[in-house]
Design a protein around this motif. Sequence first.
Motif, PDB file in Angstrom:
ATOM      1  N   ASP A 146      63.408  72.611  48.828  1.00 55.82           N
ATOM      2  CA  ASP A 146      63.561  71.343  49.529  1.00 55.82           C
ATOM      3  C   ASP A 146      62.447  70.406  49.065  1.00 55.82           C
ATOM      4  N   ALA A 147      62.798  69.455  48.212  1.00 56.94           N
ATOM      5  CA  ALA A 147      61.814  68.547  47.625  1.00 56.94           C
ATOM      6  C   ALA A 147      61.129  67.683  48.687  1.00 56.94           C
ATOM      7  N   ARG A 148      61.833  67.417  49.811  1.00 54.65           N
ATOM      8  CA  ARG A 148      61.223  66.603  50.873  1.00 54.65           C
ATOM      9  C   ARG A 148      59.933  67.225  51.379  1.00 54.65           C
ATOM     10  N   PHE A 149      59.912  68.554  51.414  1.00 54.31           N
ATOM     11  CA  PHE A 149      58.765  69.262  51.986  1.00 54.31           C
ATOM     12  C   PHE A 149      57.915  69.956  50.935  1.00 54.31           C
ATOM     13  N   GLN A 150      58.218  69.752  49.675  1.00 56.50           N
ATOM     14  CA  GLN A 150      57.459  70.366  48.587  1.00 56.50           C
ATOM     15  C   GLN A 150      57.341  71.880  48.795  1.00 56.50           C
ATOM     16  N   TYR A 193      58.423  65.880  60.146  1.00 49.73           N
ATOM     17  CA  TYR A 193      59.882  65.743  60.112  1.00 49.73           C
ATOM     18  C   TYR A 193      60.528  66.408  61.329  1.00 49.73           C
ATOM     19  N   TYR A 194      60.089  67.619  61.653  1.00 52.16           N
ATOM     20  CA  TYR A 194      60.671  68.363  62.773  1.00 52.16           C
ATOM     21  C   TYR A 194      59.936  68.119  64.088  1.00 52.16           C
ATOM     22  N   LYS A 217      54.203  67.503  56.072  1.00 47.85           N
ATOM     23  CA  LYS A 217      55.509  66.835  55.949  1.00 47.85           C
ATOM     24  C   LYS A 217      56.561  67.488  56.847  1.00 47.85           C
ATOM     25  N   ILE A 218      56.629  68.812  56.812  1.00 48.21           N
ATOM     26  CA  ILE A 218      57.647  69.492  57.613  1.00 48.21           C
ATOM     27  C   ILE A 218      57.331  69.385  59.106  1.00 48.21           C
ATOM     28  N   GLU A 232      49.854  69.479  52.408  1.00 48.53           N
ATOM     29  CA  GLU A 232      50.832  68.427  52.131  1.00 48.53           C
ATOM     30  C   GLU A 232      52.217  68.850  52.605  1.00 48.53           C
ATOM     31  N   ALA A 233      52.626  70.050  52.224  1.00 43.93           N
ATOM     32  CA  ALA A 233      53.951  70.556  52.614  1.00 43.93           C
ATOM     33  C   ALA A 233      54.020  70.805  54.112  1.00 43.93           C
TER      34      ALA A 233
END
Length: 188
Positions: free
Chosen positions: A41-45, A80-81, A76-77, A72-73
């Motif tokens: 999942d590129a959104r979350f690296q 998002y959640y 981001k996740i 970073e990952a």
Amino acid sequence: MIKLIVGLGNPGRQYEKTRHNAGFLFLERLVSGLGGAWLEDARFQGLLAEVYIGGRKVLLLKPQTYMNKSGEAVGKIARYYKLDPQEILVVHDELDFDEGVVRIKKGGGHAGHNGLRDIIAHLGSKEFLRLRVGIGRPTVGVPVANYVLSRPAAEEMARIEGSFDKIESVIEKIIAADVTQVANLLHG
């Protein structure tokens, strides 16, 4: 309740089965045992898997940003959640424990672990749960970086995998975030 388990490690074949990849190794075993599958999942690296543990949906993340940039990952996740740090469990290697020793800990500093340092920076909090998987210390004269990026001998790996057995035996309690009970079972 834990909604995200992050395993720390470095991507790439040269790092597979190294001591520093203890978090990756545990998550790979967990996904395999629960019939999950990794998706990039590129959104979350990172590589993500969704599994059910004790009837609860749990996301698993293997950041693909290299250890020192794991935050970073994770950041981001988490954004998002809309996850609170208390809903995140990080599984990582621990130099201060012999192979086979595993400890659970809530909060605290990074103790020089660059993956944890980056996660703390990106979450803006130290209040996530950690599973510290013992990998032992290098002998005198062996640089720490060389040691953590090397593959353990077969008997050392067997002890590390033994710590994974311990974690799996209490994983439902970990997901329920029953830290005291888990600590009593793991540390006893």
